[in-house]
Design a protein around this motif. Structure first.
Motif, PDB file in Angstrom:
ATOM      1  N   ALA A   2       0.832  -1.202   0.000  1.00 24.02           N
ATOM      2  CA  ALA A   2       0.000   0.000   0.000  1.00 24.02           C
ATOM      3  C   ALA A   2       0.869   1.256   0.000  1.00 24.02           C
ATOM      4  O   ALA A   2       1.989   1.261   0.506  1.00 24.02           O
ATOM      5  N   GLU A   3       0.333   2.303  -0.583  1.00 24.78           N
ATOM      6  CA  GLU A   3       1.024   3.591  -0.605  1.00 24.78           C
ATOM      7  C   GLU A   3       1.092   4.156   0.817  1.00 24.78           C
ATOM      8  O   GLU A   3       0.170   4.021   1.602  1.00 24.78           O
ATOM      9  N   SER A   4       2.194   4.821   1.145  1.00 20.57           N
ATOM     10  CA  SER A   4       2.348   5.364   2.500  1.00 20.57           C
ATOM     11  C   SER A   4       2.144   6.873   2.507  1.00 20.57           C
ATOM     12  O   SER A   4       2.114   7.520   1.467  1.00 20.57           O
ATOM     13  N   PHE A   5       1.994   7.402   3.713  1.00 25.33           N
ATOM     14  CA  PHE A   5       1.814   8.831   3.936  1.00 25.33           C
ATOM     15  C   PHE A   5       2.440   9.182   5.271  1.00 25.33           C
ATOM     16  O   PHE A   5       2.727   8.313   6.087  1.00 25.33           O
ATOM     17  N   ASP A  20       6.300   7.213   8.396  1.00 30.54           N
ATOM     18  CA  ASP A  20       5.466   6.980   7.228  1.00 30.54           C
ATOM     19  C   ASP A  20       4.654   5.735   7.519  1.00 30.54           C
ATOM     20  O   ASP A  20       5.179   4.753   8.062  1.00 30.54           O
ATOM     21  N   GLU A  22       0.933   3.187   6.344  1.00 33.61           N
ATOM     22  CA  GLU A  22      -0.014   2.801   5.304  1.00 33.61           C
ATOM     23  C   GLU A  22      -1.463   2.911   5.779  1.00 33.61           C
ATOM     24  O   GLU A  22      -2.374   3.001   4.972  1.00 33.61           O
ATOM     25  N   ALA A  37      -3.659   6.379   2.302  1.00 33.25           N
ATOM     26  CA  ALA A  37      -3.115   7.392   1.393  1.00 33.25           C
ATOM     27  C   ALA A  37      -4.217   7.903   0.469  1.00 33.25           C
ATOM     28  O   ALA A  37      -5.091   7.148   0.045  1.00 33.25           O
ATOM     29  N   ASN A  74      -1.983  14.274   2.079  1.00 31.66           N
ATOM     30  CA  ASN A  74      -1.323  13.002   2.376  1.00 31.66           C
ATOM     31  C   ASN A  74      -0.456  13.058   3.631  1.00 31.66           C
ATOM     32  O   ASN A  74       0.565  12.388   3.734  1.00 31.66           O
TER      33      ASN A  74
END
Length: 89
Positions: A2-5, A20, A22, A37, A74
């Motif tokens: 998964a994309e992180s933020f 950071d 997910e 994210a 984000n």
């Protein structure tokens, strides 16, 4: 994966945790909120309880005693008068 933020847990004294992640789940005065994210910009009042931050294979539990949650571009910021990492999670 998964994309992180970016996630920052902040109290008046210091930055309690910064990483950071997910996924963040937090209890607001309106109910539980799950954040990934790309979540839309949001401002909410935190309820006293815990928030969970999922960063890679690690799960960090943070006890918060009220405050505010902000999601913007984000980045998630949990701002609480008292915030502390729960050990042994």
């Amino acid at each position: 994966m998964a994309e992180s933020f970016r996630v920052d847990v902040v109290s008046p004294e210091s930055v309690v945790w910064s990483c950071d992640a997910e996924l963040v789940t937090a209890r607001t005065t309106e109910g539980d909120l799950g954040i990934m994210a790309g979540h839309e910009a949001t401002m909410a009042a935190l309820a006293t309880g815990s928030a969970e931050i999922h960063a890679g294979n690690e799960k960090i539990t943070v006890a918060v005693h009220g405050g505010f949650l902000q999601i913007y571009r984000n980045q998630v910021t949990l701002l609480s008068d008292r915030a502390e990492i729960v050990e042994g999670d």
